[in-house]
Write an enzyme that holds these catalytic residues in place. Structure first.
Site, PDB file in Angstrom:
ATOM      1  N   ASP A  37       6.371  31.381  45.478  1.00 12.24           N
ATOM      2  CA  ASP A  37       7.504  30.528  45.083  1.00 12.24           C
ATOM      3  C   ASP A  37       7.200  29.042  45.298  1.00 12.24           C
ATOM      4  O   ASP A  37       7.546  28.204  44.487  1.00 12.24           O
ATOM      5  CB  ASP A  37       8.734  30.866  45.926  1.00 12.24           C
ATOM      6  CG  ASP A  37       9.354  32.159  45.477  1.00 12.24           C
ATOM      7  OD1 ASP A  37      10.401  32.538  46.021  1.00 12.24           O
ATOM      8  OD2 ASP A  37       8.775  32.800  44.579  1.00 12.24           O
ATOM      9  N   SER A  86      20.551  28.511  38.947  1.00  9.84           N
ATOM     10  CA  SER A  86      19.647  28.834  40.041  1.00  9.84           C
ATOM     11  C   SER A  86      20.002  27.922  41.225  1.00  9.84           C
ATOM     12  O   SER A  86      21.067  27.300  41.222  1.00  9.84           O
ATOM     13  CB  SER A  86      18.220  28.609  39.568  1.00  9.84           C
ATOM     14  OG  SER A  86      17.339  29.153  40.502  1.00  9.84           O
ATOM     15  N   LEU A  87      19.121  27.829  42.202  1.00 16.35           N
ATOM     16  CA  LEU A  87      19.378  26.947  43.340  1.00 16.35           C
ATOM     17  C   LEU A  87      18.209  25.985  43.508  1.00 16.35           C
ATOM     18  O   LEU A  87      17.070  26.338  43.204  1.00 16.35           O
ATOM     19  CB  LEU A  87      19.517  27.759  44.630  1.00 16.35           C
ATOM     20  CG  LEU A  87      20.784  28.580  44.836  1.00 16.35           C
ATOM     21  CD1 LEU A  87      20.633  29.486  46.058  1.00 16.35           C
ATOM     22  CD2 LEU A  87      22.007  27.678  45.009  1.00 16.35           C
ATOM     23  N   GLU A 117      24.888  30.756  54.674  1.00 14.79           N
ATOM     24  CA  GLU A 117      24.785  32.226  54.634  1.00 14.79           C
ATOM     25  C   GLU A 117      23.369  32.626  54.232  1.00 14.79           C
ATOM     26  O   GLU A 117      22.600  31.788  53.760  1.00 14.79           O
ATOM     27  CB  GLU A 117      25.800  32.776  53.621  1.00 14.79           C
ATOM     28  CG  GLU A 117      25.462  32.398  52.197  1.00 14.79           C
ATOM     29  CD  GLU A 117      26.684  32.337  51.267  1.00 14.79           C
ATOM     30  OE1 GLU A 117      27.780  31.986  51.729  1.00 14.79           O
ATOM     31  OE2 GLU A 117      26.494  32.627  50.077  1.00 14.79           O
ATOM     32  N   LYS A 119      20.158  33.989  52.207  1.00  8.69           N
ATOM     33  CA  LYS A 119      19.742  34.044  50.810  1.00  8.69           C
ATOM     34  C   LYS A 119      19.123  35.421  50.599  1.00  8.69           C
ATOM     35  O   LYS A 119      18.020  35.702  51.065  1.00  8.69           O
ATOM     36  CB  LYS A 119      18.726  32.944  50.504  1.00  8.69           C
ATOM     37  CG  LYS A 119      18.315  32.893  49.052  1.00  8.69           C
ATOM     38  CD  LYS A 119      17.451  31.677  48.782  1.00  8.69           C
ATOM     39  CE  LYS A 119      17.106  31.524  47.320  1.00  8.69           C
ATOM     40  NZ  LYS A 119      16.490  32.687  46.717  1.00  8.69           N
ATOM     41  N   ASP A 121      17.326  38.561  49.098  1.00  4.03           N
ATOM     42  CA  ASP A 121      16.159  38.636  48.219  1.00  4.03           C
ATOM     43  C   ASP A 121      16.289  39.855  47.317  1.00  4.03           C
ATOM     44  O   ASP A 121      15.729  40.918  47.578  1.00  4.03           O
ATOM     45  CB  ASP A 121      14.891  38.721  49.076  1.00  4.03           C
ATOM     46  CG  ASP A 121      13.669  38.302  48.296  1.00  4.03           C
ATOM     47  OD1 ASP A 121      13.829  37.854  47.143  1.00  4.03           O
ATOM     48  OD2 ASP A 121      12.565  38.424  48.834  1.00  4.03           O
ATOM     49  N   ARG A 140      21.500  38.483  35.256  1.00  3.49           N
ATOM     50  CA  ARG A 140      21.499  37.058  35.027  1.00  3.49           C
ATOM     51  C   ARG A 140      20.973  36.688  33.631  1.00  3.49           C
ATOM     52  O   ARG A 140      21.437  35.739  33.011  1.00  3.49           O
ATOM     53  CB  ARG A 140      20.636  36.444  36.117  1.00  3.49           C
ATOM     54  CG  ARG A 140      20.215  35.064  35.932  1.00  3.49           C
ATOM     55  CD  ARG A 140      18.899  34.920  36.695  1.00  3.49           C
ATOM     56  NE  ARG A 140      18.380  33.594  36.593  1.00  3.49           N
ATOM     57  CZ  ARG A 140      18.579  32.675  37.522  1.00  3.49           C
ATOM     58  NH1 ARG A 140      19.294  32.951  38.568  1.00  3.49           N
ATOM     59  NH2 ARG A 140      18.050  31.496  37.372  1.00  3.49           N
ATOM     60  N   TYR A 230      28.730  36.799  46.740  1.00  2.00           N
ATOM     61  CA  TYR A 230      28.780  35.567  47.536  1.00  2.00           C
ATOM     62  C   TYR A 230      29.315  34.338  46.811  1.00  2.00           C
ATOM     63  O   TYR A 230      29.258  33.251  47.338  1.00  2.00           O
ATOM     64  CB  TYR A 230      27.393  35.254  48.102  1.00  2.00           C
ATOM     65  CG  TYR A 230      26.284  35.344  47.057  1.00  2.00           C
ATOM     66  CD1 TYR A 230      26.249  34.481  45.979  1.00  2.00           C
ATOM     67  CD2 TYR A 230      25.280  36.297  47.184  1.00  2.00           C
ATOM     68  CE1 TYR A 230      25.250  34.571  45.032  1.00  2.00           C
ATOM     69  CE2 TYR A 230      24.271  36.389  46.232  1.00  2.00           C
ATOM     70  CZ  TYR A 230      24.263  35.528  45.163  1.00  2.00           C
ATOM     71  OH  TYR A 230      23.281  35.611  44.221  1.00  2.00           O
ATOM     72  N   LYS A 324      14.362  27.666  52.158  1.00  2.00           N
ATOM     73  CA  LYS A 324      13.444  28.803  52.058  1.00  2.00           C
ATOM     74  C   LYS A 324      12.674  28.991  53.365  1.00  2.00           C
ATOM     75  O   LYS A 324      12.158  28.027  53.935  1.00  2.00           O
ATOM     76  CB  LYS A 324      12.449  28.560  50.920  1.00  2.00           C
ATOM     77  CG  LYS A 324      13.111  28.429  49.564  1.00  2.00           C
ATOM     78  CD  LYS A 324      13.386  29.764  48.932  1.00  2.00           C
ATOM     79  CE  LYS A 324      12.106  30.337  48.432  1.00  2.00           C
ATOM     80  NZ  LYS A 324      12.263  31.269  47.325  1.00  2.00           N
ATOM     81  N   CYS A 418     -17.765  61.635  45.062  1.00  2.00           N
ATOM     82  CA  CYS A 418     -16.970  61.560  46.293  1.00  2.00           C
ATOM     83  C   CYS A 418     -17.823  60.959  47.418  1.00  2.00           C
ATOM     84  O   CYS A 418     -18.935  61.443  47.677  1.00  2.00           O
ATOM     85  CB  CYS A 418     -16.504  62.964  46.682  1.00  2.00           C
ATOM     86  SG  CYS A 418     -15.722  63.004  48.302  1.00  2.00           S
ATOM     87  N   CYS A 421     -18.406  64.121  50.006  1.00  4.04           N
ATOM     88  CA  CYS A 421     -19.127  65.363  49.708  1.00  4.04           C
ATOM     89  C   CYS A 421     -19.985  65.244  48.452  1.00  4.04           C
ATOM     90  O   CYS A 421     -20.608  66.214  48.046  1.00  4.04           O
ATOM     91  CB  CYS A 421     -18.146  66.525  49.576  1.00  4.04           C
ATOM     92  SG  CYS A 421     -17.157  66.435  48.075  1.00  4.04           S
ATOM     93  N   CYS A 436     -11.422  63.846  44.114  1.00  4.29           N
ATOM     94  CA  CYS A 436     -12.479  64.795  44.417  1.00  4.29           C
ATOM     95  C   CYS A 436     -11.794  66.157  44.378  1.00  4.29           C
ATOM     96  O   CYS A 436     -10.794  66.368  45.073  1.00  4.29           O
ATOM     97  CB  CYS A 436     -13.014  64.512  45.826  1.00  4.29           C
ATOM     98  SG  CYS A 436     -13.960  65.877  46.492  1.00  4.29           S
ATOM     99  N   CYS A 441     -14.064  69.843  50.513  1.00  4.23           N
ATOM    100  CA  CYS A 441     -14.579  68.516  50.873  1.00  4.23           C
ATOM    101  C   CYS A 441     -14.141  68.199  52.303  1.00  4.23           C
ATOM    102  O   CYS A 441     -12.943  68.238  52.617  1.00  4.23           O
ATOM    103  CB  CYS A 441     -14.016  67.480  49.903  1.00  4.23           C
ATOM    104  SG  CYS A 441     -14.245  65.784  50.433  1.00  4.23           S
TER     105      CYS A 441
HETATM  106  S1  IVH Z   1      24.661  30.880  45.280  1.00  3.29           S
HETATM  107  C1  IVH Z   1      26.098  28.614  41.610  1.00  3.29           C
HETATM  108  N1  IVH Z   1      24.227  32.356  47.407  1.00  3.29           N
HETATM  109  O1  IVH Z   1      19.134  32.980  44.841  1.00  3.29           O
HETATM  110  C2  IVH Z   1      25.819  29.574  42.704  1.00  3.29           C
HETATM  111  N2  IVH Z   1      22.683  32.490  45.600  1.00  3.29           N
HETATM  112  O2  IVH Z   1      16.947  31.266  44.077  1.00  3.29           O
HETATM  113  C3  IVH Z   1      24.369  29.834  42.853  1.00  3.29           C
HETATM  114  N3  IVH Z   1      20.868  34.091  45.979  1.00  3.29           N
HETATM  115  O3  IVH Z   1      20.126  32.607  41.506  1.00  3.29           O
HETATM  116  C4  IVH Z   1      24.012  30.978  43.679  1.00  3.29           C
HETATM  117  N4  IVH Z   1      21.523  34.772  47.978  1.00  3.29           N
HETATM  118  O4  IVH Z   1      20.477  34.914  42.659  1.00  3.29           O
HETATM  119  C5  IVH Z   1      23.789  31.993  46.172  1.00  3.29           C
HETATM  120  N5  IVH Z   1      23.978  33.629  49.334  1.00  3.29           N
HETATM  121  C6  IVH Z   1      23.556  33.274  48.124  1.00  3.29           C
HETATM  122  C7  IVH Z   1      22.398  33.824  47.549  1.00  3.29           C
HETATM  123  C8  IVH Z   1      21.984  33.402  46.283  1.00  3.29           C
HETATM  124  C9  IVH Z   1      20.624  34.916  47.014  1.00  3.29           C
HETATM  125  C10 IVH Z   1      20.044  34.038  44.761  1.00  3.29           C
HETATM  126  C11 IVH Z   1      20.803  33.831  43.476  1.00  3.29           C
HETATM  127  C12 IVH Z   1      20.208  32.586  42.893  1.00  3.29           C
HETATM  128  C13 IVH Z   1      18.853  32.565  43.536  1.00  3.29           C
HETATM  129  C14 IVH Z   1      18.218  31.205  43.505  1.00  3.29           C
END
Ligand code: IVH
Length: 680
Positions: A37, A86-87, A117, A119, A121, A140, A230, A324, A418, A421, A436, A441
């Protein structure tokens, strides 16, 4: 990027876009990323910067102008009510301080309240509820439209099919969240793949997004996915606007109170960024103790009115940022590849790398699973490789780094014979694994014995892998039955074998004779027969040798027994040396009886046979089955003409279809079953 001409960096911009598009495709479409990433973000930021300096060169199709695509042809495409963004990513305290400064400037506030909170995965989803009912769930996709996967989301038990949003004055609502697999379920999933000699999935995220696109909802259900919700992206109120939704923390609480798995208990609200940074670090220290994978924290401006004031870019909201965690990746040199022979004869290449520390453990050996994996990754001896170890997941090689080659690297040659053997290796059509097939064996014999004595099989404590190898080399062990005639006297005096350990070993061997039948079935190491299948088999028979009388069709009628598994069991019992071995084990006093609870013959259901399929609503499956047995009924494991009652729950599949074709089977609902046993 130093060599760029500052005036018109057209080619560089196009190259960066192509690189990003390629990696987005690998990540979002193929679920098979080959770039960390962090590296992706470096490319992304470089492009963003070039475009910011050259706004005239921005095109509508630049990766900065839209979020990456995951559209597949298999589910109908639907538009999100609000684009799924995305974030922005941050990696250290300075990044967060910088973001906090931008937030305060943008919102014109001195100090801002943040909600923090995990994130998660996993794979992102969007749910729509109308008049308290779940009406649609989507992936998405490209952020604007995604795949309608409602049918699959309905299989996730933590997603309520209805929720009292009306109590909050809400008529329609769109909720965002993440679908994931717990580490435990992920391990279970990979164990199943391993039983079939298939390479495991690299991480729970890939497993989750792959699971959402499966076209068989029953399979989705079996994967036991989790969903964390969330974020509320949109709502239409039918009364007074509700004050709960004025803050992000209020939204999480509402979702929690309505029965969703929201990070209500994991989140914390802070005033100012310093405490946020501390909380993120604390959480990172404890990430291994969580039951699921997280790859960071998400910091969100808590006041919704401030969120609106800050707005968003085409890529991410300005009111939230991901922090991250450090990637659990490292680079090392690939020194050698060893070829190991498994108990089913499968040849597994194992990479030997210079030992490296990743996430608290030292990694020196990494399975490469099969020849295809070596080819796909283009690995060469002497390559520098990128290694990842996510949580409890076994480490794997993400990719080699060909840009660091000096020309001395050598191709990896897969053996044709193998390594133990020297027999010729074979590969079945459509399989990636070389085998094998010499049943004698030595490597296979040893591995079969190791499996037989292992904890989940016959659990012969004090035996262990090292002793099996030693005893085999000394000629004390030749096959499975020889475990029970080990010349214990001759062990006396050997290093590490005092009187006490010999006594312990003797009683462990003796006790194993009474292990329940399913353990013995699992211990035999029949291909594709894992613990779960072994339990099903044991429950369906009275004596182990009953299995030798079943046809592949009869075997397939059992729960979880598919074509491949049935064929493998059938073959095992056609092999005379296997039958001879089972005879010897019985003579040695091992338990081959299933010890199934004898049904009480005088009950109301005496002589009647039952099978349950689908999900029951009022009873747990195991309780319902116990009720049948209590009343003298008998449980069958598959649909056949011997079946009297098929009790059908929600989402029943092939068993129901099959039963419909056999006229004497009574197909009844859970309610009818309860009536039948007098418990309605
Ligand atoms: S908030 C507009 N909260 O991370 C709101 N995202 O790398 C945007 N993700 O696309 C998302 N945990 O799929 C939010 N507690 C959390 C999250 C979260 C995982 C994901 C989400 C986002 C991605 C970005």
């Amino acid at each position: 990027m130093k060599h760029l001409l500052p005036e018109i960096p057209v080619t560089e911009i196009e190259d960066l876009r192509d690189i990003l598009r390629f990696h987005e495709y690998r990540y979002y479409v193929l679920d098979s990323p080959i770039l960390a990433d962090f590296e992706y973000d470096q490319f992304y930021k470089a492009l963003e910067k070039l475009e910011a300096n050259n706004p005239g060169l921005i095109t509508a199709d630049s990766p900065t102008q839209r979020v990456a695509s995951t559209l597949t042809a298999s589910f109908p495409t639907v538009a999100h009510l609000v684009p799924m963004l995305s974030l922005e990513n941050s990696y250290n305290a300075d990044d967060l301080l910088d973001w906090d400064r931008r937030v305060r400037e943008g919102s014109k506030e001195k100090s801002v309240e943040y909600s923090v909170e995990p994130k998660f995965d996993g794979a992102s989803i969007s749910l729509i509820y109308e008049d308290d009912l779940l009406v649609r769930a989507a992936t998405r996709g490209d952020g604007v439209q995604g795949d309608d996967i409602t049918i699959n989301i309905r299989q996730i038990r933590s997603v309520p099919l209805s929720a009292k949003f009306s109590a909050y004055g809400i008529q329609q609502i769109e909720i965002r969240g993440e679908v994931l697999l717990t580490k435990k379920n992920f391990k279970r999933f990979n164990d199943k793949l391993a039983e079939q000699n298939l390479p495991p999935l690299a991480n729970p995220r890939n497993a989750a997004s792959g699971s959402l696109r499966i076209k068989d909802p029953a399979e989705v259900r079996r994967r036991n996915l989790e969903a964390f919700l969330y974020h509320i992206s949109y709502h239409i109120d039918n009364g007074e606007p509700n004050s709960t939704l004025l803050t992000h923390s209020g939204s999480l609480k509402m979702l929690w109170d309505l029965g969703f798995r929201s990070p209500e208990h994991e989140k914390r609200v802070f005033n100012g960024i310093q405490d946020v940074i501390e909380y993120c670090r604390e959480f990172e220290a404890g990430r291994d103790d969580l039951p699921y994978e997280i790859d960071g924290m998400v910091v969100k401006v808590n006041e919704v009115s401030l969120q609106e004031k800050l707005g968003m870019t085409t890529h991410h909201p300005r009111w939230a940022i991901a922090f991250k965690f450090k990637a659990r990746q490292a680079t090392s040199r690939l020194r050698a590849v060893e070829f190991q022979v498994g108990r089913t004869g499968a040849i597994t290449p194992v990479a030997k790398i210079d030992p490296v520390h990743i996430g608290g453990v030292t990694v020196g050996s990494i399975s490469l699973f099969n020849e295809e994996v070596i080819k796909e990754k283009g690995l060469r001896l002497g390559d520098m490789v990128l290694v990842e170890r996510a949580g409890d997941v076994i480490p794997y090689i993400v990719k080699s780094l060909p840009e660091l080659r000096n020309g001395d690297e050598q191709p990896i040659k897969f053996p044709q014979r193998c390594p133990q053997c020297q027999s010729q290796l074979f590969k079945e059509e459509g399989e990636a694994v070389w085998r094998c097939i010499n049943i004698d064996c030595p490597a296979q014999v040893v591995e079969r014995i190791i499996h037989f004595v292992s904890k989940d099989a016959m659990d012969i404590r004090n035996f262990g892998e090292a002793n099996v190898r030693k005893f085999y080399e000394m000629g004390f062990l030749t096959d499975i039955p020889s475990i029970y005639s080990l010349p214990l006297d001759r062990l006396r005096g050997m290093e590490g074998f005092g009187e006490k350990s010999i006594t312990n070993l003797t009683s462990a061997i003796e006790n194993s004779k009474q292990q329940p039948l399913y353990r013995l079935i699992f211990a035999l190491g029949i291909r594709y027969v894992g613990e779960t299948t072994a339990k099903t088999l044991a429950q369906s028979i009275d004596h182990l040798m009953d299995l030798s009388k079943l046809s592949t069709e009869e075997l397939q009628n059992m729960e979880d027994v598919g074509v491949k598994v049935a064929a493998s069991i059938y073959q095992f019992f056609r092999n005379p040396s296997n039958l001879q071995m089972l005879g010897e084990l019985e003579k040695l006093g091992l338990n081959l009886q299933s010890g199934k609870k004898q049904s009480f013959t005088g009950g109301a259901l005496a002589g009647q046979t039952f099978l349950f399929t689908g999900t029951l609503n009022r009873l747990k499956r195991s309780d319902a089955e116990a009720m049948v047995e209590e009343q003298g009924g008998k449980l069958l494991s598959g649909v056949s003409s011997k079946l009297n009652y098929l009790v059908v729950g929600d989402d029943a599949g092939s068993k129901l279809e099959k039963a419909k074709k056999i006229s004497q089977i009574h197909i009844i609902s859970e309610e009818e079953f309860l009536k039948l046993i007098g418990k309605d």
